[in-house]
Design a protein around this motif. Sequence first.
Motif, PDB file in Angstrom:
ATOM      1  N   GLY A  87       1.405  -0.917  14.475  1.00 45.42           N
ATOM      2  CA  GLY A  87       0.603  -0.535  13.313  1.00 45.42           C
ATOM      3  C   GLY A  87       0.034  -1.743  12.584  1.00 45.42           C
ATOM      4  N   ASN A  88       0.829  -2.792  12.430  1.00 46.87           N
ATOM      5  CA  ASN A  88       0.325  -4.004  11.786  1.00 46.87           C
ATOM      6  C   ASN A  88      -0.773  -4.661  12.608  1.00 46.87           C
TER       7      ASN A  88
ATOM      8  N   ALA B 110       0.931   2.352   3.672  1.00 45.80           N
ATOM      9  CA  ALA B 110       1.562   3.450   2.950  1.00 45.80           C
ATOM     10  C   ALA B 110       3.072   3.505   3.189  1.00 45.80           C
ATOM     11  N   PHE B 111       3.673   2.378   3.527  1.00 43.75           N
ATOM     12  CA  PHE B 111       5.104   2.387   3.812  1.00 43.75           C
ATOM     13  C   PHE B 111       5.950   2.927   2.656  1.00 43.75           C
TER      14      PHE B 111
ATOM     15  N   THR C  28       9.464   7.236   0.832  1.00 46.13           N
ATOM     16  CA  THR C  28      10.016   8.088  -0.215  1.00 46.13           C
ATOM     17  C   THR C  28       9.751   9.566   0.042  1.00 46.13           C
ATOM     18  N   VAL C  29       8.632   9.899   0.699  1.00 49.02           N
ATOM     19  CA  VAL C  29       8.406  11.306   1.054  1.00 49.02           C
ATOM     20  C   VAL C  29       9.483  11.767   2.031  1.00 49.02           C
TER      21      VAL C  29
ATOM     22  N   ALA D 274       0.607   5.772  -9.244  1.00 52.10           N
ATOM     23  CA  ALA D 274       0.085   4.404  -9.182  1.00 52.10           C
ATOM     24  C   ALA D 274      -0.442   4.083  -7.786  1.00 52.10           C
ATOM     25  N   PHE D 275       0.288   4.497  -6.776  1.00 52.66           N
ATOM     26  CA  PHE D 275      -0.151   4.214  -5.408  1.00 52.66           C
ATOM     27  C   PHE D 275      -1.447   4.950  -5.096  1.00 52.66           C
ATOM     28  N   LEU D 276      -1.515   6.219  -5.433  1.00 54.93           N
ATOM     29  CA  LEU D 276      -2.730   6.989  -5.149  1.00 54.93           C
ATOM     30  C   LEU D 276      -3.917   6.477  -5.964  1.00 54.93           C
TER      31      LEU D 276
END
Length: 83
Positions: free
Chosen positions: A16-17, A37-38, A43-44, A70-72
Motif C-alpha cells: 500500500g505504501n 486512513a490507518f 478504530t473502525v 477531524a480526519f474527515l
Amino acid sequence: GGRWLALLSGVVCAIGNAAQFVGGDMAGFASADLVQAFPIVGTVWGVACLGEFRKASSRVYVLLAAMYGAFLSAVALLAWSVR
C-alpha cells in the motif's frame, strides 16, 4: 498463527505504501495522501468488529467522534485543495 498474520499485514502495508508513492508521483502527493486512513480503519475495526470500546466512558466516545470529524475534515480540505 499470529506471527504469520502480522507478517502478512506488514506485507500488505508495504504494498500500500509503495502504491501510494507511485500514485503520488502520478496524481500529486496531496491527493495521494488521502489514502492514509490507518487511524480510521484501525478504530473502525476496534469499535465495530472487536468491541474494544464496549466499556469505555462517554468521554471516550466523544473523543472518538472528534477524531473521526477531524480526519474527515482534513480529507475534505485535501480533496478541495486539489481542484
